[in-house]
Design a protein around this motif. Structure first.
Motif, PDB file in Angstrom:
ATOM      1  N   THR A 370       0.842   1.135  10.850  1.00 49.52           N
ATOM      2  CA  THR A 370       2.203   0.754  11.494  1.00 49.52           C
ATOM      3  C   THR A 370       2.204  -0.273  12.447  1.00 49.52           C
ATOM      4  OG1 THR A 370       2.610   3.435  11.222  1.00 49.52           O
ATOM      5  CG2 THR A 370       3.951   2.263  12.914  1.00 49.52           C
ATOM      6  N   VAL A 371       3.085  -1.311  12.287  1.00 49.27           N
ATOM      7  CA  VAL A 371       3.222  -2.236  13.268  1.00 49.27           C
ATOM      8  C   VAL A 371       4.246  -1.796  14.377  1.00 49.27           C
ATOM      9  CG1 VAL A 371       3.876  -4.726  13.639  1.00 49.27           C
ATOM     10  CG2 VAL A 371       2.717  -3.829  11.357  1.00 49.27           C
ATOM     11  N   ILE A 372       3.845  -1.743  15.540  1.00 49.94           N
ATOM     12  CA  ILE A 372       4.752  -1.280  16.681  1.00 49.94           C
ATOM     13  C   ILE A 372       5.036  -2.483  17.487  1.00 49.94           C
ATOM     14  CG2 ILE A 372       5.182   0.114  18.646  1.00 49.94           C
ATOM     15  CD1 ILE A 372       2.861   2.160  17.590  1.00 49.94           C
ATOM     16  N   ASP A 373       6.316  -2.826  17.486  1.00 46.20           N
ATOM     17  CA  ASP A 373       6.800  -4.296  18.087  1.00 46.20           C
ATOM     18  C   ASP A 373       6.983  -4.101  19.646  1.00 46.20           C
ATOM     19  OD1 ASP A 373       7.918  -6.895  17.910  1.00 46.20           O
ATOM     20  OD2 ASP A 373       9.775  -6.012  18.912  1.00 46.20           O
ATOM     21  N   SER A 374       7.469  -2.622  20.060  1.00 50.07           N
ATOM     22  CA  SER A 374       7.970  -2.311  21.462  1.00 50.07           C
ATOM     23  C   SER A 374       8.011  -0.915  21.540  1.00 50.07           C
ATOM     24  CB  SER A 374       8.984  -3.140  21.956  1.00 50.07           C
ATOM     25  OG  SER A 374      10.137  -2.667  21.121  1.00 50.07           O
ATOM     26  N   ARG A 375       8.268  -0.386  22.505  1.00 55.93           N
ATOM     27  CA  ARG A 375       8.854   1.120  22.911  1.00 55.93           C
ATOM     28  C   ARG A 375       9.955   1.081  23.839  1.00 55.93           C
ATOM     29  NH1 ARG A 375       5.656   5.749  22.823  1.00 55.93           N
ATOM     30  NH2 ARG A 375       6.701   7.523  23.797  1.00 55.93           N
ATOM     31  N   SER A 376      10.797   1.952  23.640  1.00 56.16           N
ATOM     32  CA  SER A 376      11.895   2.269  24.561  1.00 56.16           C
ATOM     33  C   SER A 376      12.072   3.565  24.599  1.00 56.16           C
ATOM     34  CB  SER A 376      13.370   1.553  24.010  1.00 56.16           C
ATOM     35  OG  SER A 376      14.158   1.806  25.305  1.00 56.16           O
ATOM     36  N   GLY A 377      11.551   4.214  25.735  1.00 59.29           N
ATOM     37  CA  GLY A 377      11.615   5.656  26.215  1.00 59.29           C
ATOM     38  C   GLY A 377      10.862   6.046  25.383  1.00 59.29           C
TER      39      GLY A 377
END
Length: 837
Positions: A370-377
């Motif tokens: 899984t390529v996680i680009d960012s997180r928001s909340g």
């Protein structure tokens, strides 16, 4: 209903003067069901099309030329002589001063003037929602408010032409800030609605235009970076879930250096990427100073000052700036391709370079990374190369049990962490004090330690916190029982009393305090000996809509109290007077007495338990009656009691501390994970004054000789202060029950009961922010930590239903945060039911 109204408004087409062909007003409208299904597919999970470049256009203030910059970039893309047709989408999510001011109309008209005379181009400008005041004024001034489109200088269809599509999503008449316009004229879109419509516009544009040439999108904000949206949310916070890279239009005027840097740092603090800054040359050299302050990390492009003559059509100005905008577009295109290329290669590089924790690399093919680009909340933005998109996934692992923030708290944590880093960096802690460390200790003693703890030892992670706790407990027992003064030549063989299935950390000392498990085998920890007496705990779970008690055979046959209709009955203090309580008490007393030896023999010198929930042990709910009696019995024998609340503390189980649910207090307790809201590592070990006094003496050698260089680091302490205050503030945490330190029920009991009745489910637990289920196995190989039984369920949750979860063998769990809305949890449960069906 608002989304459907927006769609229908697109069907009410009216022509604009000067356009030679208009959209038909007789277009068939989708049904409400079709429209809703489309939005569920494209927008509900938050997809962003990654097959074409899309950029935010930010301004450091109002009236700095954002729309002119947007026009210049569009003109550079649509200018004659391009070998490939271009399709440009310009979106103005929020417009005030309408219809006198319309940035979308301005872009359309200027591109018509600059490009349409010499290039085959399709132009479209549409306004999707207007307040009543804006609509009335548009009618009086006979301005077009709806969509209109035309082909210029060509008989070809749109498929063979370049195109410019301009959209205004929400418009108000008053020329004021959007939040004021929404208050005055009504119709203020919620943040979620605005983002959904914007995502839908971007997705639909990409689906249609990307097949016939290169596509670009620009989303231009209103006012400055921190100007309020219609809801009052700052725009830099509103658009953060999309996290589109951006262009910042700076200010070349006096004071512009300050406003530009402030805007840039506001974006940086929220995790945005600013590709470049564009600034007008006002003769003050602002661009040079900006480049110096930014250490040339962000290119600064200079364009001539805009002529002040209101009659100037700016054709000459756009001619003079055209080469600059070509460079800007080239830079943006290069940044886009580099970003996508990096994202595409990350799974392969990760598989080759990284050593993941608790992972058998042979079982993780490259396509499963899984390529996680960012997180928001509570959501990941995940890059999916197969589909060419960024998709939102709910983080149902709470990023390995640490996360608690919604988007608002995430922004606040980022600010406070930056403040602490700027103010302190790092400072050593022994014999010193700083405000974040002191405030953190005060809040812990007022919260999880209220009524029992007097001292706080701040460290850096949960495993360290438990090792510190073990040292505290063993010293206290040695002092109380005379082992320090009567030791002689023989050392006591101190053991801990603990429960099978509990887990207290990965470090060697912490692992000694837990029973043999897959984590402690010879291949994992050859030094492990298990320095404890380990009891089999009774557990409780929901099966077929009933809360069932499971009692190990060693406690004999239990004839009563085997099932309850409600989970609350399991925690009732009235159970202390039952026959089962006597059985527990007798068995525990027998175990303690048989394990207490003389000097040189085995001695239980401390109790360590995970109160209520054994997390890493498979998300088991231990009978609280058993743990309560166990704690009371140990205290009767002056055995120090440790509650390992690294997982269970700080609201994880729906109360500020698990001891509140258990109904008894420890002598020592450990906290981490949610302590900082899941942003940076920090841990705390709380102790009574009696525990502290066991280390007092005339010699430094009597002190607790334990510490790390980053003990009580100010960054972590600041994060903890922010999170602790936020979670228990009723104005910020809507889940707090009035006048209590408890959260409302987050997991719908009826949906939990429904899951427990499924034939594929062995058991379910739900408490606080946790819901877990064990899949029913048909053989021993399908059970336990090494089981792959859940792989199909996990794959479908991730790839089809937008939920990121990571199982514990055949146990699948959902974890939310203390701020998560119950409606969100219900949505997760319904998706789980869909998978189980």
């Amino acid at each position: 209903m608002l989304l459907l109204a927006l769609w229908r408004r697109l069907g009410r087409r009216s022509s604009a003067a000067g356009h030679v062909r208009c959209f038909s007003s007789a277009q068939a409208l989708p049904s409400a069901e079709d429209f809703a299904a489309r939005r569920r597919e494209d927008a509900l999970l938050g997809e962003i099309d990654a097959r074409y470049p899309a950029f935010m256009v930010w301004g450091c203030n109002t009236d700095v030329g954002k729309t002119l910059v947007s026009t210049g970039m569009a003109a550079a893309l649509l200018s004659p002589g391009k070998s490939q047709k271009s399709h440009v989408l310009y979106v103005k999510p929020v417009q005030t001063g309408f219809p006198d001011d319309s940035d979308a109309r301005s872009v359309t008209q200027r591109i018509d003037s600059l490009v349409g005379r010499s290039e085959s181009i399709f132009l479209s400008n549409r306004t999707m929602w207007l307040s009543d005041e804006a609509s009335k004024k548009a009618a009086l001034t006979k301005r077009s408010t709806d969509s209109s489109g035309s082909w210029k200088n060509s008989a070809n269809s749109v498929k063979s032409s370049s195109s410019l599509t301009c959209e205004t999503l929400w418009s108000w008449c008053a020329a004021v800030s959007p939040h004021l316009a929404a208050q005055q004229e009504g119709g203020g879109a919620s943040d979620d609605e605005l983002r959904k419509v914007l995502r839908s516009s971007l997705w639909e544009f990409g689906a249609g235009a990307s097949q016939t040439g290169r596509s670009w999108a620009f989303v231009e904000t209103a006012g400055g970076v921190a100007s309020p949206a219609p809801s009052g949310t700052l725009q830099c916070d509103l658009y953060r879930p999309l996290r589109l890279p951006g262009i910042l239009v700076g200010d070349g005027r006096l004071g512009g250096i300050s406003t530009t840097l402030a805007a840039y740092e506001s974006l940086l603090l929220r995790g945005y990427e600013t590709i470049c800054i564009v600034i007008q040359d006002m003769g003050l050299g602002n661009n040079q100073h900006l480049s110096k302050q930014l250490h040339n990390r962000v290119p600064v492009f200079v364009i001539p000052a805009v002529p002040k003559n209101p009659g100037d059509d700016l054709a000459g100005w756009f001619h003079d700036t055209s080469s600059t905008f070509v460079q800007v577009v080239s830079l943006l295109e290069d940044a886009y391709h580099k970003r996508i290329q990096r994202l595409r290669e990350m799974p392969k590089k990760a598989s080759e370079l990284l050593w993941w924790p608790f992972t058998q690399h042979r079982l993780v093919p490259e396509e499963n990374v899984t390529v996680i680009d960012s997180r928001s909340g509570e959501f990941f933005s995940v890059y999916e190369n197969k589909h060419g998109r960024f998709a939102q996934q709910f983080d149902a692992c709470a990023s390995w049990w640490t996360q608690g923030p919604d988007a608002s708290l995430q922004h606040e944590l980022a600010k406070q962490i930056a403040y602490a880093a700027g103010r302190y960096g790092h400072v050593m802690f022994p014999e010193n004090v700083h405000e974040p460390g002191l405030r953190c200790a005060e809040l812990l003693l007022q919260g999880v330690g209220r009524g029992w703890a007097h001292r706080v030892y701040i460290s850096d992670n949960g495993s360290t916190a438990t090792e510190i706790a073990l040292k505290m407990a063993l010293r206290k027992y040695a002092v109380d029982h005379g082992f320090l003064t009567n030791q002689g030549d023989k050392k006591p063989d101190f053991k801990v009393l603990a429960l099978r299935g509990s887990y207290h950390g990965d470090t060697l000392g912490a692992m000694e305090a837990q029973a043999p498990s897959p984590y402690t085998g010879f291949s994992q920890q050859p030094w492990y000996s298990g320095r404890g007496v380990f009891l089999d705990p009774p557990t409780v779970c929901c099966q077929n809509r009933k809360w069932q008690l499971r009692v190990p055979e060693r406690y004999g046959t239990i004839a009563t109290e085997l099932a309850w209709d409600a989970r609350e009955d399991v925690f009732a203090l009235g159970r202390d007077n039952t026959e089962l309580a006597k059985i527990y008490s007798s068995a525990i007393e027998k175990e303690i007495m048989s394990s207490q030896g003389s000097l040189g023999g085995q001695t239980i010198a401390g109790l360590i338990i995970e109160p209520i929930i054994h997390a890493a042990g498979g998300m088991e709910l231990v009978d609280p009656l058993f743990q309560r009696i166990l704690t009371q019995q140990c205290k009767c024998h002056k055995i120090p009691v440790i509650f390992d609340e690294v997982f269970t503390g700080c609201w994880r189980l729906g109360a500020e501390s698990a001891w509140e649910l258990l109904g008894c207090k420890p002598d020592i307790a450990c906290y981490a994970k949610l302590l900082t809201g899941g942003t940076v590592p920090l841990a705390a070990t709380l102790a009574t004054q009696d525990i502290f006094q066991a280390f007092e003496g005339a010699s430094k050698l009597d002190a607790l000789l334990h510490g790390h260089s980053y003990t009580a680091h100010p960054v972590g302490c600041s994060a903890a202060v922010t999170a602790l205050e936020w979670f228990k503030d009723p104005s910020k945490n809507p889940n707090l029950l009035p006048g209590t330190s408890r959260l409302q029920e987050q997991w719908d009991p009826e949906l939990v009961a429904e899951i427990s009745s499924r034939s594929s489910v062995e058991r379910v637990i739900s408490l606080g922010t946790l819901m877990a289920l064990e899949l029913r196995s048909t053989s021993s190989s399908q059970k336990g930590y090494s089981s792959l039984l859940s792989s199909g369920v996990v794959k479908e949750l991730r790839q089809e239903l937008g939920i990121y979860t990571r199982p514990l063998g055949n146990v699948v769990y959902f974890m939310c945060g203390p701020l998560t809305k119950p409606s969100v949890c219900s949505s997760l449960l319904r998706r789980m039911l869909k998978v189980l069906e």
